[in-house]
Design a protein around this motif. Structure first.
Motif, PDB file in Angstrom:
ATOM      1  N   ALA A 120       0.819  -1.220   0.000  1.00  0.00           N
ATOM      2  CA  ALA A 120       0.000   0.000   0.000  1.00  0.00           C
ATOM      3  C   ALA A 120       0.845   1.259   0.000  1.00  0.00           C
ATOM      4  CB  ALA A 120      -0.937  -0.006   1.209  1.00  0.00           C
ATOM      5  N   TRP A 121       2.004   1.203   0.639  1.00  0.00           N
ATOM      6  CA  TRP A 121       2.831   2.407   0.723  1.00  0.00           C
ATOM      7  C   TRP A 121       3.595   2.637  -0.571  1.00  0.00           C
ATOM      8  CZ3 TRP A 121       1.860  -0.975   4.689  1.00  0.00           C
ATOM      9  CH2 TRP A 121       1.200  -0.438   5.790  1.00  0.00           C
ATOM     10  N   GLN A 123       2.217   2.041  -3.359  1.00  0.00           N
ATOM     11  CA  GLN A 123       1.175   2.547  -4.264  1.00  0.00           C
ATOM     12  C   GLN A 123       0.675   3.930  -3.858  1.00  0.00           C
ATOM     13  OE1 GLN A 123      -0.944  -0.992  -6.454  1.00  0.00           O
ATOM     14  NE2 GLN A 123      -1.679  -0.893  -4.360  1.00  0.00           N
ATOM     15  N   ASP A 124       1.245   4.493  -2.816  1.00  0.00           N
ATOM     16  CA  ASP A 124       0.824   5.814  -2.344  1.00  0.00           C
ATOM     17  C   ASP A 124       1.990   6.781  -2.537  1.00  0.00           C
ATOM     18  OD1 ASP A 124       0.259   8.102  -0.954  1.00  0.00           O
ATOM     19  OD2 ASP A 124      -0.191   7.100   0.947  1.00  0.00           O
ATOM     20  N   GLN A 126       2.576   9.593  -1.710  1.00  0.00           N
ATOM     21  CA  GLN A 126       2.895  10.482  -0.581  1.00  0.00           C
ATOM     22  C   GLN A 126       3.631   9.755   0.538  1.00  0.00           C
ATOM     23  OE1 GLN A 126       1.557  13.612  -0.815  1.00  0.00           O
ATOM     24  NE2 GLN A 126      -0.201  13.390  -2.167  1.00  0.00           N
ATOM     25  N   ALA A 127       3.645   8.440   0.475  1.00  0.00           N
ATOM     26  CA  ALA A 127       4.215   7.684   1.595  1.00  0.00           C
ATOM     27  C   ALA A 127       5.717   7.531   1.445  1.00  0.00           C
ATOM     28  CB  ALA A 127       3.559   6.306   1.670  1.00  0.00           C
ATOM     29  N   ARG A 128       6.371   7.167   2.551  1.00  0.00           N
ATOM     30  CA  ARG A 128       7.795   6.856   2.511  1.00  0.00           C
ATOM     31  C   ARG A 128       7.962   5.440   1.981  1.00  0.00           C
ATOM     32  NH1 ARG A 128       9.058   9.434   8.380  1.00  0.00           N
ATOM     33  NH2 ARG A 128       7.687   7.734   9.000  1.00  0.00           N
ATOM     34  N   ASP A 139       7.393   3.081   5.329  1.00  0.00           N
ATOM     35  CA  ASP A 139       6.243   3.223   6.224  1.00  0.00           C
ATOM     36  C   ASP A 139       5.598   1.872   6.557  1.00  0.00           C
ATOM     37  OD1 ASP A 139       6.230   5.913   6.804  1.00  0.00           O
ATOM     38  OD2 ASP A 139       5.040   6.463   5.049  1.00  0.00           O
ATOM     39  N   GLU A 142       6.044   0.083  10.129  1.00  0.00           N
ATOM     40  CA  GLU A 142       5.226   0.443  11.294  1.00  0.00           C
ATOM     41  C   GLU A 142       3.735   0.375  10.974  1.00  0.00           C
ATOM     42  OE1 GLU A 142       6.497   1.218  14.338  1.00  0.00           O
ATOM     43  OE2 GLU A 142       8.439   0.673  13.470  1.00  0.00           O
ATOM     44  N   ALA A 144       0.154  -1.477   8.819  1.00  0.00           N
ATOM     45  CA  ALA A 144      -0.642  -2.717   8.756  1.00  0.00           C
ATOM     46  C   ALA A 144       0.064  -3.662   7.787  1.00  0.00           C
ATOM     47  CB  ALA A 144      -2.057  -2.404   8.286  1.00  0.00           C
ATOM     48  N   ARG A 146       0.409  -7.175   7.887  1.00  0.00           N
ATOM     49  CA  ARG A 146       0.142  -8.601   8.059  1.00  0.00           C
ATOM     50  C   ARG A 146       0.384  -9.400   6.791  1.00  0.00           C
ATOM     51  NH1 ARG A 146      -5.253  -9.472   6.048  1.00  0.00           N
ATOM     52  NH2 ARG A 146      -5.306 -11.530   6.980  1.00  0.00           N
TER      53      ARG A 146
END
Lengths: 352, 748
Positions: A120-121, A123-124, A126-128, A139, A142, A144, A146
């Protein structure tokens, strides 16, 4: 969205020339790239559409008995090719366990190999994410996580490779035929996807300007056709990425395993070939004890990268299950729910 | 239990109601001829894209509006600095259905995805790229998301203006008298509506008139809400909403995109189209808020509830107050002398939640049914037996008689179909042929049967056909069909003779398509409009010496198939067209209202009920869970269209399956952004998830809910189902998972 140029080369030479421009992305079926462009993760200046290149849509056997599948062959076409599916049933099963019918009709072999992690990060924008933006951090460590990696990860990146297709390919010693400015070369699929080190942004063995031209499967890989299965643990009965998956192929002689091929999906940044486990299985009886020992060996170096320690236990179990299924023999017909643990179709075997 | 458990045939009203008609709008929809809001493209259109905030809390320090404006095709960038004035403060809630909206009033960020700017352009692509080029500089504060980080507060109201706490009887005395007390905590995550059709609007101004195409569940009712922002009379707002691609509550409440598009259209003097992306539907358009529920059940030695307390902490935004009324589920479901329900809030940096299919009932029943299952097991009782011992003959909250309640028949029918009586008491006892663990669980479905206010008009035409009109909303549930059937029934005409006009605010108010009360409310108005026409027509005929019906007096006149006739004297009949022709009338108009009889509303408790039975298979080693059978039996008054009703009930049950095993919005801890704001990451069930599913209805006559005897089926199916599946997972594995959705690792 960002404006871009769209090129549709007619020859490989034209395509390679177009790729010399660094901000160029290669378009196959578009089932991943177009999403990434809409998300702002991929922002190419131009797209080079390879789907019209001549010859890349062929499934052929070569004089040495090996198989060559063009990069623009659609997933659905490959999975439903009777000769291919008979020779490599677990590859066909993996293909049919993936995505949805609509996506399989569009997605290409080359695109499947080149698809990005669904972390997810990543694909984002804005994320690190060290994979997307080198040095920015991770990101996912730290978050989700799983679904994240338990093998081959580093703090730089804990993403997993999403492909079903690549898992049995890694097990069967597939080679990736790569074309580039320096000509044609072959890369083992098993190491085609790179594991993270201190950095994570280089994700495949492709050099700048190179493209995937075809995939090769050695003649010897077809020897496993009678005992080959792909199993996939997922939380929706279809149209879901694997939480975990396993490809297992055996050559069984007189109740003993002559040769084994094993790979795990959903555990690492690449489809994870299990060499040590394969060695343990050689000459062992095709029995639950052997499978359990091999599966334990495959996960020996596993470690959770977050709230995913359960995956280590389940990966061991899915390997053992896939081995048992392979030993029981390849089903005569493709299961109604390919790769599914919840399939109830008949278990008559084809080649046992 | 009765011996005969076969589903009873529904009593048909006449030639139309009761028929399983396929959707009248079905062909238009599957051929693409049905025009949804975003399909409209008036000349001179500008495209608008919202630039959403990249963090959940903080402020926007800078936006590169110059870069956006420099992009070819971009015409305007509206930010808090240049946003034209609105006539109403977006942080003011003036009416019950008002939500506080983020309309660029300032540079504060209150949730991820909240509008920071609106970019207008000649093409959709240019507008999207303009939004990206704004490259915001953000001063971010840490996001407060989750029950651990949220700010607790006392609730003033829950749901739409309901009291936050209710108590019946002496709960402490009830617990003291109990032979056993079961305590359960259950968490439910944020869930999103995910209607197939994204929120969309095409707005254009004609002088001081605002004409908008937008999917809307409350077409006439929402006119004042739009009008208030622009200082125009409500009748100046014309809303066209012929089709909605799903609403589920999210299209009953105004969202920021709608007002910003209207504002942009006024500002630019051009029509403006704004279509949210899938990702943008996770934030500004409502969702089902997370809950943390605590239940205590006191049970005596005879297996009867002595006390029941249900407390819910419901998550909401930092700036508005909608709280999922989850705990109210305990008020009306089971007989108990002492019940206490209460709610409190937890403020998170998220978009404000709102009603989402069975708001409160879905989350509350999921928890209550799990708690009932635990209490039954603790008491050594079969879960169905336990529920029957606690069957509420009157409404536990008010003591009122039910208007109708065929729940016992639902239990019996569902249990028989499912084969419940062979269920072993202990968990982990059943396996399928492949060695998978099997488990059976059940839950009670319950949903209120409300009615709102509606009006309708029916006009009989010279040729004997009719046009009926009301501004109803077809969300995909089948209103175009079921309401037309009711209208035809009221008029005594075949469905083919009735032209049904709907989905437009120029038509009479049909109320809200919500609360599962649309068929009852709008249907009652349509029916009574038809009856008004028939009454006028009868008066014309019986007063006319030339009519065969002349002088019918008190003898019953029957209207059917376009003819009036005298009951028992079938030769004395005349067609509608002939009556009108002789009277020299080219049309006859009747009007009708739909509303509940206040005396019945005061005296009776009104609910739809049902029982859901679930079987799950669990892989004992790999822990994958699959629902292998779902059987629901429901009692919801008169069923107007059995085919559509079954689809509604199945859809609800499938939603319950998603609730139990799949649906869950995840947030990034640092930024608060959604991690799975798309249908690849936010799972809802697929066809392959539904091995065997069945929705049955039992006969139920209700003389009190409304003259039609209609309750509702839209939200009923989701209640009961989630709990039934969780209970089945326990019965398969022995594991009580107290957080939805249930994942494989929860069973490890």
């Amino acid at each position: 969205m960002k404006s871009f140029d769209y090129l549709r080369p007619e020859t490989l030479e034209e395509a390679l020339a177009a790729l010399s421009d660094p901000d160029t992305a290669v378009l196959g079926g578009g089932t991943n790239l177009l999403d990434l462009m809409k998300l702002g993760v991929a922002l190419p200046d131009r797209l080079v559409d390879l789907t019209r290149l001549p010859g890349l849509d062929r499934i052929e056997t070569l004089p040495d008995g090996s198989w060559r599948i063009g990069a623009m062959v659609r997933n659905a076409d490959l999975a439903r090719d009777p000769g291919f599916a008979a020779a490599f049933p677990m590859v066909a099963e993996a293909l049919l366990s993936g995505a949805s019918a609509q996506l399989r009709n569009a997605a290409t072999l080359g695109g499947n190999l080149m698809q990005a992690t669904r972390c997810a990060w990543f694909q984002d924008p804005q994320a690190r994410c060290n994979r997307r933006a080198p040095g920015s951090g991770c990101d996912a460590l730290e978050g989700a996580n799983r679904g994240h990696a338990v093998l081959g990860w580093t703090p730089a990146c804990i993403a997993v490779h999403p492909s079903d297709f690549c898992v049995p390919l890694a097990a069967l010693d597939a080679q990736v035929e790569v074309a580039g400015p320096a000509g044609i070369r072959h890369v083992p699929l098993e190491t085609f996807h790179l594991l993270p080190g201190e950095e994570a942004h280089r994700v495949t063995a492709l050099e700048p300007g190179e493209i995937v031209l075809a995939l090769r499967l050695p003649a010897a890989a077809a020897a496993f056709a009678g005992h080959a299965r792909y199993l996939k643990l997922r939380e929706r009965t279809s149209f879901a990425f694997a939480l975990l998956s396993a490809a297992a192929a055996l050559r069984v002689e007189d109740g003993r395993i002559a040769e084994a091929r094993l790979a795990l999906g959903g555990v690492a940044a690449r489809p994870w070939r299990c060499h040590a486990a394969e060695v343990l299985l050689e000459s062992a009886p095709a029995a639950p004890d052997s499978f359990a020992r091999a599966a334990a060996a495959a996960l020996e170096t596993a470690a959770p990268s977050g709230a995913n320690g359960y995956k280590i236990v389940l990966a061991e179990r899915i390997l053992a299950r896939a081995l048992a299924a392979a030993a029981a023999g390849t089903p005569a017909e493709m299961p109604a729910l390919p790769g599914s643990l919840m399939d109830d179709s008949d278990r008559e075997t084809a080649h046992a | 239990m009765p011996d005969d458990i076969a589903p009873t045939r529904h009593q048909r009203l006449g030639s139309n109601a009761g028929d399983p008609h396929s959707r009248l709008d079905g062909i238009a929809k599957i051929t693409g001829a049905a025009r949804y809001a975003a399909d409209n493209a008036p000349a001179g259109l500008l495209w608008a894209v919202i630039a959403g905030a990249p963090v959940a809390r903080g402020r926007v320090a800078r936006l590169d509006t110059a870069a956006a404006l420099a992009h070819p095709g971009v015409t305007h960038v509206i930010t808090p600095e240049n946003r034209p004035a609105l006539h109403k403060d977006p942080d003011l809630r003036a009416a019950l259905f008002d939500w506080k909206l983020d309309l660029l009033q300032d540079d504060r960020i209150r949730y991820a995805g909240a509008p920071m700017a609106l970019v207008l352009a000649e093409t959709a692509e240019a507008a999207a790229e303009g939004a990206r080029l704004l490259a915001p500089e953000i001063e971010a504060d840490p996001a407060r998301i989750g029950f651990g980080d949220g700010l607790a507060f006392a609730a003033e109201t829950v749901g739409i203006g309901a009291p936050p706490a209710t108590a019946v009887g002496d709960v402490e005395a009830g617990f003291a008298a109990a032979a056993q007390v079961t305590e359960v905590e259950i968490e439910t995550p944020p869930q999103y509506h995910n209607a197939m059709e994204p929120h969309a609007i095409v707005a254009q101004w004609q002088g001081e008139r605002l004409v908008i195409d937008t999917p809307n569940q409350a077409i006439v009712m929402s006119r004042p809400s739009f009008a208030a922002y622009f200082g125009i009379p409500p009748e100046n707002v014309h809303i066209r909403s012929p089709y909605l691609g799903g609403g589920f509550g999210s299209k009953a409440i105004l969202n920021p995109a709608q007002i910003l598009a209207c504002l942009a259209a006024r500002e630019t003097g051009r029509p403006v189209k704004l279509v949210l992306s899938r990702a943008q539907m996770y934030g500004p358009t409502g969702h089902r808020g997370a809950t943390r529920q605590s239940l205590r059940l006191g049970v005596d030695a005879a297996g009867r509830l002595t006390a029941l307390s249900h407390h819910a902490v419901s998550a909401t935004s930092s700036f508005d107050d909608f709280l999922e009324p989850a705990a109210n589920a305990a008020l009306n479901t089971y007989a108990c002398p002492a019940i206490s329900v209460s709610h409190s809030g937890s403020r998170w940096d998220i978009g404000t939640p709102g009603p989402m299919r069975a708001p409160g009932e879905a989350t509350g029943s999921a928890a209550l049914e799990c708690a009932m299952d635990e209490a039954a097991h603790a008491a050594g009782l079969d879960p169905l037996d336990f529920r029957l011992r606690n069957y509420a003959e009157t409404d536990p909250a008010t003591g009122r008689a039910y208007s109708s309640k065929a729940l016992r028949e639902c239990y019996a029918l569902g249990a028989e179909r499912f084969g419940w009586k062979t269920r072993p008491m202990q968990p982990g006892q059943m396996r399928d042929a492949r060695g998978r663990l099997l488990g059976w669980g059940m839950g009670t479905s319950l949903f209120p049967a409300p009615m709102f206010q509606a009006e309708a008009r029916a006009t009989l035409r010279a040729d004997g056909s009719a046009v009926v009109e009301t501004a109803a909303s077809d969300m995909g549930q089948g209103a175009w069909t079921a309401l037309a059937q009711i209208a035809a029934e009221g008029l005594g005409l075949d469905l083919a003779q009735v032209e049904f006009r709907s989905g437009d605010s120029e038509l009479p108010d049909a109320g809200v398509a919500g609360g599962s009360g649309h068929t009852a409310t709008a249907g009652s108005a349509l029916y009574s409009a038809g009856r008004d026409v028939i009454a006028q027509l009868t008066a014309l005929a019986t007063a006319d010496p030339a009519s065969p019906l002349h002088g019918a007096g008190n003898r019953a006149v029957v209207a059917a198939d376009g003819w009036l006739r005298i009951e028992g004297e079938d030769h004395r009949r005349e067609s509608y067209a002939a009556i009108l022709a002789r009277a020299g009338r080219d049309a006859l108009t009747g009007r009708g209202k739909g509303a509940r009889d206040p005396a019945h509303a005061e005296a009776r408790a009104m609910f739809s009920h049902g029982a859901v039975f679930a079987e799950v298979a669990v892989d004992p080693a790999l822990l994958q869970i699959r629902v292998t059978r779902l059987t629901g039996a429901f009692a919801a008054g008169r069923i107007i269209n059995p085919k559509l009703a079954e689809s509604q009930l199945l859809g609800g049950m499938i939603w319950g399956l998603g609730f139990a095993l799949q649906e869950e919005a995840l947030h990034d801890r640092r930024s608060g952004r959604l991690l799975n704001a798309d249908l690849a990451g936010y799972h809802v069930p697929v066809n392959a998830d539904l091995a065997e599913i069945e929705a049955l209805t039992v006969h139920e006559e209700d003389r009190f809910v409304n003259p039609l005897g209609v309750k509702g089926v839209g939200e009923l199916g989701i209640t009961g189902t989630a709990g039934a599946i969780a209970n089945a997972v326990w019965h398969a594995t022995g594991r009580r998972v107290r957080r939805f959705p249930i994942h494989p690792e929860d069973l490890a």
